[in-house]
Design an enzyme around this catalytic site. Sequence first.
Site, mmCIF file in Angstrom:
data_model
loop_
_atom_site.group_PDB
_atom_site.id
_atom_site.type_symbol
_atom_site.label_atom_id
_atom_site.label_comp_id
_atom_site.label_asym_id
_atom_site.label_seq_id
_atom_site.Cartn_x
_atom_site.Cartn_y
_atom_site.Cartn_z
ATOM 1 N N LYS A 11 0.815 -1.229 0.000
ATOM 2 C CA LYS A 11 0.000 0.000 0.000
ATOM 3 C C LYS A 11 0.849 1.279 0.000
ATOM 4 O O LYS A 11 2.056 1.237 0.264
ATOM 5 C CB LYS A 11 -0.929 -0.029 1.219
ATOM 6 N N TYR A 51 -12.293 -1.944 -3.994
ATOM 7 C CA TYR A 51 -12.807 -2.120 -2.632
ATOM 8 C C TYR A 51 -14.343 -2.009 -2.579
ATOM 9 O O TYR A 51 -14.894 -1.685 -1.532
ATOM 10 C CB TYR A 51 -12.182 -1.093 -1.692
ATOM 11 N N PHE A 59 -15.572 3.798 6.703
ATOM 12 C CA PHE A 59 -14.210 4.214 6.356
ATOM 13 C C PHE A 59 -13.941 4.175 4.847
ATOM 14 O O PHE A 59 -12.801 4.347 4.413
ATOM 15 C CB PHE A 59 -13.180 3.344 7.098
ATOM 16 N N ARG A 87 -2.076 -14.312 4.531
ATOM 17 C CA ARG A 87 -2.824 -13.642 5.607
ATOM 18 C C ARG A 87 -2.065 -13.761 6.936
ATOM 19 O O ARG A 87 -2.068 -12.838 7.747
ATOM 20 C CB ARG A 87 -4.225 -14.261 5.768
ATOM 21 N N THR A 93 -5.555 -6.959 10.738
ATOM 22 C CA THR A 93 -5.843 -5.667 10.099
ATOM 23 C C THR A 93 -5.318 -4.496 10.936
ATOM 24 O O THR A 93 -4.701 -3.575 10.403
ATOM 25 C CB THR A 93 -7.372 -5.509 9.908
ATOM 26 N N ARG A 104 2.410 -6.370 9.310
ATOM 27 C CA ARG A 104 1.683 -5.238 9.891
ATOM 28 C C ARG A 104 2.220 -4.877 11.277
ATOM 29 O O ARG A 104 2.291 -3.695 11.627
ATOM 30 C CB ARG A 104 0.182 -5.535 9.911
ATOM 31 N N ASN A 114 -2.140 0.300 6.658
ATOM 32 C CA ASN A 114 -1.584 -0.931 7.229
ATOM 33 C C ASN A 114 -0.730 -1.740 6.248
ATOM 34 O O ASN A 114 -0.629 -2.954 6.366
ATOM 35 C CB ASN A 114 -2.700 -1.768 7.864
ATOM 36 N N HIS A 117 -2.298 -5.445 1.481
ATOM 37 C CA HIS A 117 -3.596 -6.088 1.269
ATOM 38 C C HIS A 117 -3.331 -7.530 0.863
ATOM 39 O O HIS A 117 -2.344 -7.805 0.170
ATOM 40 C CB HIS A 117 -4.368 -5.393 0.132
ATOM 41 N N GLU A 128 -9.422 -10.774 -7.681
ATOM 42 C CA GLU A 128 -8.466 -9.677 -7.488
ATOM 43 C C GLU A 128 -7.260 -9.823 -8.422
ATOM 44 O O GLU A 128 -6.739 -8.827 -8.919
ATOM 45 C CB GLU A 128 -8.053 -9.609 -6.013
HETATM 46 P P1 DAT Z 1 -7.960 -6.672 5.690
HETATM 47 O O1 DAT Z 1 -7.181 -5.656 4.877
HETATM 48 O O2 DAT Z 1 -7.160 -7.183 6.863
HETATM 49 O O3 DAT Z 1 -8.533 -7.787 4.843
HETATM 50 P P2 DAT Z 1 -10.666 -5.553 5.802
HETATM 51 O O4 DAT Z 1 -10.941 -6.318 4.544
HETATM 52 O O5 DAT Z 1 -11.608 -5.707 6.941
HETATM 53 O O6 DAT Z 1 -9.192 -5.884 6.360
HETATM 54 O O7 DAT Z 1 -10.589 -4.002 5.469
HETATM 55 C C1 DAT Z 1 -9.980 -3.535 4.286
HETATM 56 C C2 DAT Z 1 -9.158 -2.328 4.602
HETATM 57 O O8 DAT Z 1 -10.015 -1.273 5.030
HETATM 58 C C3 DAT Z 1 -8.141 -2.497 5.734
HETATM 59 O O9 DAT Z 1 -6.932 -3.109 5.321
HETATM 60 C C4 DAT Z 1 -7.933 -1.089 6.167
HETATM 61 C C5 DAT Z 1 -9.322 -0.472 6.013
HETATM 62 N N1 DAT Z 1 -10.058 -0.540 7.279
HETATM 63 C C6 DAT Z 1 -10.643 -1.631 7.841
HETATM 64 N N2 DAT Z 1 -11.211 -1.339 9.019
HETATM 65 C C7 DAT Z 1 -10.978 0.000 9.203
HETATM 66 C C8 DAT Z 1 -11.302 0.921 10.234
HETATM 67 N N3 DAT Z 1 -11.996 0.545 11.326
HETATM 68 N N4 DAT Z 1 -10.877 2.204 10.095
HETATM 69 C C9 DAT Z 1 -10.186 2.604 9.002
HETATM 70 N N5 DAT Z 1 -9.849 1.790 7.984
HETATM 71 C C10 DAT Z 1 -10.234 0.502 8.097
HETATM 72 MG MG MG Z 2 -9.988 -7.756 3.368
#
Ligand code: DAT
Ligand code: MG
Length: 140
Positions: A11, A51, A59, A87, A93, A104, A114, A117, A128
């Site tokens: 990222k 996304y 968010f 993962r 996350t 991370r 973070n 992805h 993807e």
């Molecule tokens: P991951 O990237 O671990 O699969 P996710 O699919 O739940 O997590 O979310 C996608 C992305 O969205 C994540 O990498 C960062 C952002 N995100 C998730 N939860 C968030 C939050 N509470 N506040 C801000 N950004 C968030």
């Molecule tokens: Mg995800």
Amino acid sequence: MALERTFSMIKPDATRRNITGKIVDKLESAGLRVVAQKRILMSKKTAEAFYAVHSERPFFQELTEFMSSGPVVVQVLEGENAIAKNREVMGATDPAKADPGTIRAEFAESIGENSVHGSDAPGTAKEEIAFFFSGSEITG
Ligand code: DAT
Ligand code: MG
């Protein structure tokens, strides 16, 4: 289990800090092989499409603005159990909750920024990969 492929993205917070090599080192050390890779700048629209599953989350704007704020490195990773292994090496996350030694835990700045992805299941991995790569761009 047979060889599996997953999609990974480094990222903008990580490209900005010039630590893409450190992240690739973590992936390779975990037994994952980079079989396709390119550095690109996503438009806001591309980030929104990628996304789309999160479009109703509070968010979403923050996420898609961040993901289009600088270059990303998109990758296809290959290995035994690659989806779960990626993962695992990524960590949770929220970097505050990520296990020590994970990408991370070591590199991420916040839950939003973070560093990486990774696809979460075979279906999303396939989608993807196809979102960013044509078949001829992937070499074993
Ligand atoms: P991951 O990237 O671990 O699969 P996710 O699919 O739940 O997590 O979310 C996608 C992305 O969205 C994540 O990498 C960062 C952002 N995100 C998730 N939860 C968030 C939050 N509470 N506040 C801000 N950004 C968030
Ligand atoms: Mg995800």
